[in-house]
Scaffold this motif. Structure first.
Motif, PDB file in Angstrom:
ATOM      1  N   CYS A 195     -33.078  17.226  -3.069  1.00  0.00           N
ATOM      2  CA  CYS A 195     -34.365  16.347  -2.694  1.00  0.00           C
ATOM      3  C   CYS A 195     -34.290  14.981  -3.302  1.00  0.00           C
ATOM      4  CB  CYS A 195     -35.528  17.267  -3.510  1.00  0.00           C
ATOM      5  SG  CYS A 195     -36.120  18.417  -2.486  1.00  0.00           S
ATOM      6  N   SER A 196     -33.610  14.913  -4.566  1.00  0.00           N
ATOM      7  CA  SER A 196     -33.187  13.558  -5.271  1.00  0.00           C
ATOM      8  C   SER A 196     -32.587  12.716  -4.319  1.00  0.00           C
ATOM      9  CB  SER A 196     -32.433  13.712  -6.448  1.00  0.00           C
ATOM     10  OG  SER A 196     -33.376  14.324  -7.528  1.00  0.00           O
ATOM     11  N   GLY A 197     -31.424  13.234  -3.488  1.00  0.00           N
ATOM     12  CA  GLY A 197     -30.839  12.591  -2.516  1.00  0.00           C
ATOM     13  C   GLY A 197     -31.493  12.131  -1.350  1.00  0.00           C
ATOM     14  N   LEU A 198     -32.426  12.926  -1.192  1.00  0.00           N
ATOM     15  CA  LEU A 198     -33.347  12.832   0.125  1.00  0.00           C
ATOM     16  C   LEU A 198     -34.190  11.359  -0.257  1.00  0.00           C
ATOM     17  CD1 LEU A 198     -34.097  14.167   2.869  1.00  0.00           C
ATOM     18  CD2 LEU A 198     -35.980  15.014   1.723  1.00  0.00           C
ATOM     19  N   VAL A 208     -33.804   8.886  -2.588  1.00  0.00           N
ATOM     20  CA  VAL A 208     -32.944   7.869  -3.144  1.00  0.00           C
ATOM     21  C   VAL A 208     -33.422   6.572  -1.986  1.00  0.00           C
ATOM     22  CG1 VAL A 208     -30.672   6.885  -3.214  1.00  0.00           C
ATOM     23  CG2 VAL A 208     -31.319   8.680  -4.527  1.00  0.00           C
ATOM     24  N   SER A 209     -33.201   6.924  -0.650  1.00  0.00           N
ATOM     25  CA  SER A 209     -33.338   5.818   0.013  1.00  0.00           C
ATOM     26  C   SER A 209     -34.651   5.135  -0.160  1.00  0.00           C
ATOM     27  CB  SER A 209     -33.032   5.984   1.573  1.00  0.00           C
ATOM     28  OG  SER A 209     -33.805   7.188   1.871  1.00  0.00           O
ATOM     29  N   GLY A 257     -35.389   4.290  -4.438  1.00  0.00           N
ATOM     30  CA  GLY A 257     -34.284   3.129  -5.091  1.00  0.00           C
ATOM     31  C   GLY A 257     -34.190   3.815  -6.426  1.00  0.00           C
ATOM     32  N   VAL A 259     -36.140   6.789  -8.417  1.00  0.00           N
ATOM     33  CA  VAL A 259     -35.775   8.234  -7.841  1.00  0.00           C
ATOM     34  C   VAL A 259     -35.607   9.061  -8.894  1.00  0.00           C
ATOM     35  CG1 VAL A 259     -33.237   8.210  -7.517  1.00  0.00           C
ATOM     36  CG2 VAL A 259     -34.752   9.683  -6.229  1.00  0.00           C
ATOM     37  N   VAL A 300     -32.100  -0.763 -14.087  1.00  0.00           N
ATOM     38  CA  VAL A 300     -31.900   0.690 -13.629  1.00  0.00           C
ATOM     39  C   VAL A 300     -32.200   1.764 -14.866  1.00  0.00           C
ATOM     40  CG1 VAL A 300     -30.616   2.329 -12.109  1.00  0.00           C
ATOM     41  CG2 VAL A 300     -30.388   0.024 -11.701  1.00  0.00           C
ATOM     42  N   ARG A 344     -36.288  14.555   7.431  1.00  0.00           N
ATOM     43  CA  ARG A 344     -35.960  13.117   7.656  1.00  0.00           C
ATOM     44  C   ARG A 344     -35.936  12.830   8.883  1.00  0.00           C
ATOM     45  NH1 ARG A 344     -33.166   9.781   2.898  1.00  0.00           N
ATOM     46  NH2 ARG A 344     -31.629  10.480   3.874  1.00  0.00           N
ATOM     47  N   GLY A 370     -28.036  12.969   0.805  1.00  0.00           N
ATOM     48  CA  GLY A 370     -27.538  11.657   0.220  1.00  0.00           C
ATOM     49  C   GLY A 370     -27.041  12.055  -1.139  1.00  0.00           C
ATOM     50  N   HIS A 371     -26.670  11.315  -2.012  1.00  0.00           N
ATOM     51  CA  HIS A 371     -26.165  11.350  -3.405  1.00  0.00           C
ATOM     52  C   HIS A 371     -27.580  11.469  -4.172  1.00  0.00           C
ATOM     53  CE1 HIS A 371     -23.684  11.552  -6.846  1.00  0.00           C
ATOM     54  NE2 HIS A 371     -24.123  10.486  -7.365  1.00  0.00           N
ATOM     55  N   PRO A 372     -27.678  12.210  -5.157  1.00  0.00           N
ATOM     56  CA  PRO A 372     -28.902  12.344  -5.990  1.00  0.00           C
ATOM     57  C   PRO A 372     -29.107  11.381  -7.111  1.00  0.00           C
ATOM     58  CG  PRO A 372     -27.434  14.511  -6.579  1.00  0.00           C
ATOM     59  CD  PRO A 372     -26.822  13.513  -5.461  1.00  0.00           C
TER      60      PRO A 372
END
Lengths: 197, 471
Positions: free
Chosen positions: A21-24, A26-27, A30, A33, A137, B53, B295-297
């Motif tokens: 979910c974190s990976g999802l 990120v986009s 930014g 996340v 960051v 997505r 994606g990478h977390p």
């Protein structure tokens, strides 16, 4: 024994999904996340005894490795260090202290992020880290994790199946700490409302 | 096990992890990746999250698919142009020689001065034959693998390499007064504010001569039967590096800018294959794959895991593509899955060629390192450390706008170059803004619009050492 096996299965599942979910996110989010895997690990860490914390730490590592691209050694080293730091923090201060939870979550996330960036920097021959935007960051990571440690981490620790891993005492402790954090959030909101008036 | 003993063991294991995280060892990384191969099952669990997505991704995929055919055509054309750059241009350098085209596909193990070149057919190629790129001298064939159709080339930069040379000042090589020397190996010296590599000059016959174009020219042709083939190929420009010390500024970027070469054989050798090489995108070394994760977390890096690993021939550094576009490179592989660094992952290395707006011939740029997505519109910033001088200031430049970093730059279409294992040349990287000028050793920033965002990665293909299905 069977219940515990199911518990481990659910733990792995939720850890993987939390990291995914974190990976999802990120986009779209930014640098804001949240590392949901870390928050779940933190939420569970407060509820489990020391033997089970090793299991949770292992599950967090495997969850991250199954969806991420960080080198395995870096992930194991990171969660290992966080586990030690967390144990140390808990040995000095009461585990239900709100401030401890907030600061620890922010600091752990910032440390973990910096650690992974450092490892990538070393492995890529010194070109990967952007020293200009790194402090921003790190700060954003600290803030978002500190904030979410109050509300989201306890909720994540209540995901279906995870209660199979809990012992009764720590579970009760968790209920109390969750109630505390909710009350603190409520008081904070009320105070902000008074100030704005 | 007692508690304290367990803690000691965990402490030791943690120390080992820290050590191998900070001092990477290929063998240790490999063992860890293999042991963790079953994590592919956990990775599969996160696949349903892709659906969240799907609607976002669909538009990006459709837009990309419309341009895929054009990109494939562009990619093949540019690759072919890059290949033709490797053939000698001057007619006197083409005469009495047969030219075998080759593509650099990797470097020798732990030795940057030896490169592996693939050819269509290695029959007829022999040890000692000269290797050139355009009108520039590259080195000699040092080994031939006829079965794999590849040859090993020792570059002129190798410490144990020597080639006879002379200053080319328009005179015939057998006249008196010609300045002779031997060139081979590297010399690191300071020129201006930068430290640069030069080709080392040994035993110059006229020490006072410190200027001029240096070309290969062997005096002792009896010792090397292929020496005559190298006659006249350029090594670079002679410069004085210090008192009594000369060097040659190379015309090629031997470090990362050697993509296509030509092997020279005598005309008597009839068996050699002089046809152009096959374009890598249409060869059978591609395996279909899909991304396991969304994606990478972490905001620090950008990557994904794919459903293909070593069991299907995926190697470290293998290219992952969608259509003709490079998506990323494999940075770690297990048996059944691999980790992929996307183009915007800080630290990703690519070798690059470009077609600049207003310049028909492609340009070999060399190695670039990704610094991640930054600034306006999420363009990717690449760090380019050019080993040669470039001047594109005659080309149309971007007018001064609100962003000072972008003004005065030139537009270019970037594709991958050759020379990195698993990364074939000609894969589209995207539209980019290059600096109008670049000097050796001074890092420059390149802004790349790579188009596809991470969410739309379906229909992926990964480069395999032994391919099974054709793209």
């Amino acid at each position: 024994m069977r219940a515990r096996s199911f518990g481990v299965f659910w733990l792995l599942l939720w850890m993987t999904w939390a990291h995914a979910c974190s990976g999802l996110l990120v986009s779209s989010l930014g640098m804001w996340v949240p590392d949901l895997g870390l928050l779940l690990w933190l939420g569970l860490g407060r509820r489990l005894n020391s033997n089970d914390r090793l299991l949770t730490t292992m599950a967090a590592c495997l969850g991250r490795l199954s969806v991420g691209i960080d080198p395995p050694f870096a992930v194991f080293a990171c969660y290992g260090a966080l586990a030690v730091l967390d144990s140390l923090a808990l040995s000095f201060v009461d585990r239900d202290r709100l401030i401890l939870r907030v600061v620890c979550a922010g600091a752990y996330a910032a440390l973990a992020g910096t650690w992974y960036a450092l490892v990538n920097q070393i492995r890529s021959g010194g070109h990967a880290m952007d020293l200009q935007s790194s402090p921003k960051v790190i700060l954003a990571t600290f803030c978002i994790h500190a904030l979410l440690s109050l509300s989201l981490a306890p909720l994540l620790a209540r995901l279906p199946g995870l209660t199979l891993l809990l012992n009764r005492d720590s579970g009760r402790g968790m209920e109390r700490s969750h109630a505390d954090s909710m009350a603190a959030l409520g008081m904070g909101a009320a105070a902000m409302g008074r100030r704005s008036r | 096990m007692s508690g304290s003993r367990r803690n000691v063991l965990l402490g030791v294991l943690w120390g080992v992890c820290v050590l191998f995280a900070l001092r990477p060892s290929a063998a240790a990384d490999r063992v860890a990746a293999l042991l963790l191969s079953p994590l592919r099952i956990l990775g599969e669990w996160s696949v349903p999250l892709h659906r969240l997505r799907a609607h976002e991704a669909r538009a990006a995929i459709e837009a990309h698919d419309r341009s895929t055919t054009d990109e494939l055509r562009f990619s093949e054309m540019l690759w072919s142009d890059l290949q033709s750059l490797a053939a000698p241009k001057q007619t006197q350098l083409q005469d009495d020689r047969r030219i075998v085209p080759g593509e650099v596909v990797g470097r020798g193990a732990g030795d940057r001065d030896r490169c592996i070149v693939r050819v269509r057919d290695a029959r007829g190629i022999e040890r000692g034959m000269p290797v050139v790129s355009g009108d520039s001298y590259v080195g000699r064939v040092s080994a031939v693998d006829a079965e794999a159709n590849s040859v090993e080339v020792t570059l002129v930069t190798a410490g144990d390499f020597f080639v006879g040379a002379r200053i080319d000042d328009g005179e015939s090589s057998n006249q008196r007064g010609v300045a002779w020397m031997t060139v081979g190996g590297l010399e690191l010296a300071r020129r201006g504010s930068n430290r640069e590599f030069f080709l080392a000059v040994h035993n110059p016959s006229k020490r006072e001569r410190d200027r001029g174009r240096v070309v290969a020219s062997e005096l002792l042709e009896d010792l090397d039967r292929f020496a005559v083939l190298a006659e006249g190929f350029e090594l670079g420009e002679l410069v004085r590096l210090g008192p009594g010390k000369l060097g040659v500024i190379p015309t090629l970027d031997f470090g990362a800018g050697l993509y296509h070469v030509a092997i020279l054989t005598p005309t008597q050798v009839r068996a050699v294959e002089t046809k152009e090489l096959e374009f890598a995108l249409v060869d059978p070394h591609w395996v279909p794959t899909r991304s396991l994760t969304p994606g990478h977390p972490s905001p620090w890096r950008s990557g994904l895991r794919i459903s293909t690993g070593e069991a299907r021939g995926v190697a470290q550094g293998a290219a992952v593509i969608r259509g003709a576009r490079l998506v990323g490179r494999v940075c770690e592989r297990g048996l059944w899955s691999s980790a992929v660094q996307l183009l915007d992952d800080p630290g990703l290395v690519v070798v690059v060629a470009a077609r600049l707006d207003g310049k028909p011939d492609p340009v070999v740029l060399g190695r670039m390192v990704s610094l991640g997505r930054k600034g306006r519109a999420g363009w990717i910033e690449l760090r380019w450390e050019s080993q040669l001088s470039f001047d594109f200031s005659a080309l149309p430049q971007l007018a001064p706008g609100e962003d000072k970093a972008w003004s005065g730059r030139v537009w270019a279409d970037l594709v991958t170059g050759s020379g990195e294992p698993g990364l074939p040349g000609g894969l589209v990287l995207g539209r980019a803004l290059l600096p109008a000028q670049a000097e050796p050793g001074s890092p420059q920033l390149v802004y790349l619009d790579a188009g596809l965002a991470g969410e739309s990665f379906s229909d992926l293909w990964v480069r395999a050492t032994e391919g099974e299905e054709q793209l």
